[in-house]
Structure formats: structure tokens, C-alpha cells
Design an enzyme around this catalytic site. Sequence first.
Site, PDB file in Angstrom:
ATOM      1  N   HIS A 236       0.818  -1.213   0.000  1.00  0.00           N
ATOM      2  CA  HIS A 236       0.000   0.000   0.000  1.00  0.00           C
ATOM      3  C   HIS A 236       0.853   1.265   0.000  1.00  0.00           C
ATOM      4  CE1 HIS A 236      -3.649   2.153  -0.282  1.00  0.00           C
ATOM      5  NE2 HIS A 236      -3.154   2.998   0.570  1.00  0.00           N
ATOM      6  N   TYR A 240       1.627   5.291  -2.550  1.00  0.00           N
ATOM      7  CA  TYR A 240       1.955   6.687  -2.243  1.00  0.00           C
ATOM      8  C   TYR A 240       3.353   7.047  -2.728  1.00  0.00           C
ATOM      9  CZ  TYR A 240      -2.376   6.526   0.132  1.00  0.00           C
ATOM     10  OH  TYR A 240      -3.717   6.375   0.369  1.00  0.00           O
ATOM     11  N   HIS A 387     -10.092   0.990 -10.709  1.00  0.00           N
ATOM     12  CA  HIS A 387      -9.680   1.984  -9.707  1.00  0.00           C
ATOM     13  C   HIS A 387      -8.221   2.404  -9.902  1.00  0.00           C
ATOM     14  CE1 HIS A 387      -8.635   3.817  -5.895  1.00  0.00           C
ATOM     15  NE2 HIS A 387      -7.708   2.891  -5.728  1.00  0.00           N
ATOM     16  N   ARG A 450     -11.237  -9.962 -12.324  1.00  0.00           N
ATOM     17  CA  ARG A 450      -9.980  -9.429 -12.846  1.00  0.00           C
ATOM     18  C   ARG A 450      -9.034 -10.604 -13.048  1.00  0.00           C
ATOM     19  NH1 ARG A 450      -6.691  -7.001  -7.655  1.00  0.00           N
ATOM     20  NH2 ARG A 450      -5.202  -6.553  -9.288  1.00  0.00           N
ATOM     21  N   ARG A 451      -7.884 -10.331 -13.650  1.00  0.00           N
ATOM     22  CA  ARG A 451      -6.797 -11.296 -13.762  1.00  0.00           C
ATOM     23  C   ARG A 451      -7.225 -12.611 -14.407  1.00  0.00           C
ATOM     24  NH1 ARG A 451      -3.456 -10.477  -8.072  1.00  0.00           N
ATOM     25  NH2 ARG A 451      -2.185  -8.782  -8.871  1.00  0.00           N
TER      26      ARG A 451
END
Lengths: 596, 52
Positions: A236, A240, A387, A450-451
Site C-alpha cells: 500500500h 503513495y 480503480h 480481474r486477472r
Amino acid sequence: MSDALESGAPSFLDQFPDEAKLVRATLWSAFIALILGGLFGIIQTLHRTDILRVMDSSYYYTVLTAHGVLMVVSFTIFFLVGVFTWAVVRSLDRPLVDIRYSWTWYGLMVVGTLMAVVAVLGGFVDSTEMSADVLFTFYAPLQAHPLFYGGLAIFLIGSWLAGVDWFRAWYAWKREHPDERIPLQTFMALTTMLMWYIASIGIAIAVVVFLLPWSLGLFDEVNALLTRTLFWFWGHPVVYFWLMPAYMLWYTVLPKLAGGRLFSDPLARVVFVLFLLLSTPVGIHHQYVDPGIAEGFKFIAMTNTMFLLLPSLLTAFTVVASMEYGARRRGGTGLFGWLRALPWARPAFTGMALAGLMFAAGGFSGMINAGMNINYLVHNTLWVPGHFHLTVGTAVALTFMAATYWLWPQLTNKPLFSRPIGLLQVVMWFVGMALMSNAMHVSGLFGVPRRTAEPEYQGFDFTPAFGTMNEFDMQIAIGGTLLFISLGLFIGNVVLTSFGTKQSSLGEDLPPALSGPSDSPVVLDNLKLWVGIALVLVVLAYSLPLASIISRGGLFGPGVGTYPMIVDTFSALIESVAHAGITETLAQFEVGVIVQ
Amino acid sequence: MSTETAKKEIDHEDFDPKGTLALILLYFVILAILWIFMYFIEFLGNDLTVIG
């Protein structure tokens, strides 16, 4: 005639030729990763939507891994080290301490990338056993070739040494300026790197202690939940790490492009401190559906995550207020009328502004992801790639491309080849991503996974509440194609700029903030204090969950074998019951296991 | 084309970012509408999901 020519200032290249050369090298590395990553992106987009299939579906995960790793590790982090080097040197107004040392960390990052990429591309070559089809998350028991983990480790070390380089430059500057506040851009780079050092503890342990020796055959099994949790310990905050250089550009360059200056230096410092504190103790919010982690720990991670909205909303306020200030200086009036006074013809401005707009939309879908209950509705669906194509795929990538239009001439002393093409490029990226990401979000709501190369599985229809699945697939394919064309225009523009003729005085100054650093409390610059608090928060968030995972499964277990064995087991099962009428069920189950 | 022309100085005290406030309020309204939209799509538009 460009503004740059009128400003008449010496460029970054004129002032710091050695550092400019290094920054150009890092940016070229980023762009090469972007080209390759984009190529794999369009291949999988057209394959998944069944528009054009140039390969067998068995290669899908090789393509997906290459796309993920090249885009979110190589492209973003190479660009980061380049732009941070520029920002630190520019804001301290002094060269790096030892440029040979700087080339060393760059060399390590290149070597690490090459190792990992070679391992991933090995998946295309049937004659070799080398592969790393483990996706960006490389969850055990999926196992990659040791070269992949080794490459990641070396790349990571390179990035750490880059941070040391900027700290060395800051210490050298501090000796000459003992009583001054840390210049804003340097402050941003340093706080980001401190966050990176804390976050990378998780990935370093996962890769060096467990996954690399495991792939070398030193032991047979690893605790999959432990390595997964250590991955997200880093996984995570890394988002950032991608975002912080974009934030730096929004705070320091975008206001100038808008015709004004940063609204508040203190607010910018507060935001970066908050990211240093809050980025790491939230990783478990990626593991809401993981069994083996108590709900209480997940709840703590969710609470911390919601606090992270604070610096993002502060950023929305500060950056938009800075743009409004610029617009009003340019004669803009009215509650919304000032938006028309912004310099929309400048690709650097328009790209960054559109990237910020997309980030606002990504903020909404991020809040959905972060909510423990509603996350279950979108987990492992196409919503999630929808997203992060808004966040890292647009807020970060489009900002980097837009910033390149502004920065590249100052690194090369060559004016941008074409502004109109640049403008077309950033708008095309925005439109392409709006189409692709919207369709991904909506498809995810209807449960499209997904994937997977075959999202329809077999004998199964998704039933959207509105539109048709074909419409969503077409949106994804058209959007993906626009993105690929946009990427080509960007690269073409940069390459043609590099072939241009040199000019002088292409430098651009960055104006000081409206509310300067003297308005902010000195404690904001106390980096040791913030690191201490960040570490305490990490210990609070992670010590109990990690202790619980280790006490239950042990450091190296409970083992479940490695990826090929699982597939072989299920393949054998499928063959043995091929005529029993349950083939489809098992086939779906097998795909589900691989996706997990 | 120049973006450096026709700029007036605005003091820190004279600048009230009302347009920014309006945009942020607009964003919150959009967020609220999207949450309501999610409710209709996800809870009323689908049958119950049974796992296991």
C-alpha cells in the site's frame, strides 16, 4: 514562442550538467518501461475483450505480469528518482555530493530491472524453464525464477541508495545553511523516502528471507499468508511512493503553470508528514477477504485508511486554491468562471489538471475499496483495476507525462517539439482512460473477475442492470487503444524533441508560496520525530497480526506446494472426470484458484 | 503564445478561494449521489449472493 524562451533564465542543464544527464538517463529508463508496459497493456486489453488475439491464453499471465511490473515498478520509480534528483538539486541549489555514487544507484536499478524483466519474458520462451508469471503481487505459492526476486532486491537497494544520495545533499546544504527551513521540494523528497524506508522493510523480508531462498530450493515451503501480509506492508505505501512525485509536481509546478504560486507551503508540509505517518499501517485493507487475519485487525487497518483521506482532501484544497489564485491573477472572475482563465492550451497544465480530476474520481472508488463491507462486493473484480488505472494509471502517469513536457526542455536545452501534439496526447489519455476505467468499474459491479484471459468462463452469462457486456468490452477496447495511441504520441514527441536544436535560456523558476515556510511550525521539519511516530504506528498496526500469523502457521508453513503442482493436480482431476459432466465446474474452480 | 502576460498581483489577504470551496462542495455532492447510485445498483439491482 514558448514562455520558457521569454523567461531567459539558465536551464537546469546549464546549472547542473552532470545531474541533468543523470535525470535524463532515469527518465529514459522510465520511458522505455512505459513503452514495453504499454505494448503488453494493449495486447491484454484486446485479448481479454476477444477483439484480437495474437497469443494463446496460456501466455496471458506472462503479459499481465510484464505489464504490471514494468508500469508500476519500473516506469513509476525510475521517473520518481529522476524527478526527485531534479527537485532536490534545484531546491537546494547545489549539486549532488558525488555523481559517481549517483550513477551507482542508477546502475543497480537498471541491473535489477533487467534481471526481473528477463525472468518475466522467459515465460514466452517454451524452451526455457525460466518464468515469473506471478503478477505484480507475486503471492506464494505462485513461484518465480530466482532471477525475478534477485532483480527486485537489487532494484530496491538501488532506490534506497538514491534516497541516501538526497539525504547527503541535504546534510551538505544544512552545514552551509544551519538556521534555514528545509526547502519545500527537498522536504517532500526526504519525507517520501523515509516512508519508503519504513515500507520496504516488509518487502525486503518477504523477498530476501523467504521467497528468494524458496525459489532457490533452500526450503520447500513458505507461509503464504505471512509473505502476502509482508507484501501488503509495502504494497500500500508503494502507491503513495508513486503518488508523491505527482503530488510534488502538483504542489510546486502546477501553480506556476496556472499563472500563480502555491497557496500554502505549511499545508503542503503537513500533507507529506501525514503520508509518512499513515501510508504503512494500512496494508491489511488489501486483505479483507484473507482468512487467517482477525476482523479486528482489518477494522484497525480500515480506520487508518480512512484517515488517509485527510491529506488527499487537503491536497485537493491546496492545489485547486493555487490554481484559482493563478486564474484570478490572469483575470478570471466568478464562482466557476475563473476556470476559463486557466492556460488550457498548455499540455503540461492540462495534463496535470486532468490527472487531478481523474484522481478525484479514483478517490471515490478508493473509498469503496477501503470499506470493509462494501469491499466484498468488488474484491477481485474488474472494479479494482478500474480503480488503480485512475490513480497510478492516470493521476500518476498522466502527471508524469505532462510534467515531462515542462521539464524535458530544461534538461536538454531543446524546446518541446510540438505543443499541439502534447495537448492532443494528454486529452486522448484522459478520454481513453475515462472509457476504459468506467467500463471496468461497471463490469466489476456485475462480478466480472480481474486477472483472467477468459472473463466469461464457460456456459455463464453476466447480466448487467444496464447496457450489455459487449458494450463494456468495446469501451475497454476503444479506451485501451486510445491510451496506446496517446502513449505513442508522447514518446514520439519526446524523441523528436531530443533531435531538436539546442537553445539557450530555457530555464523556468518556481515562485515561492503565497504563505511561505515561515508561517509553519518548525516542528514540521523535525524528521526524526515523524519517523519515530510512524514506526510506533506500524508496530501498533502490524505486531499482533504478524505474531498471530506466525504463531498459527509458523515462519515456513503451513505449506501448500508451489504453483505448478496445484495446476497439475486440478488438470489431472479435470481429465479424469472429463466425461462425468462436471468439467465446466472444475475448470471454473481452477481459474478461480489461479486468480486467488 | 504567452501565459506570462496580463497578470495582476493579489495579496494573500485579498485572496478568498471561493471557487475552490464551490468545486469541493460539488465533489462532495457527486460523491453522495454516487453512493446512492451504488446502493441501487448493488443491493437492489442484484439478487443475494450466496458463497459456499
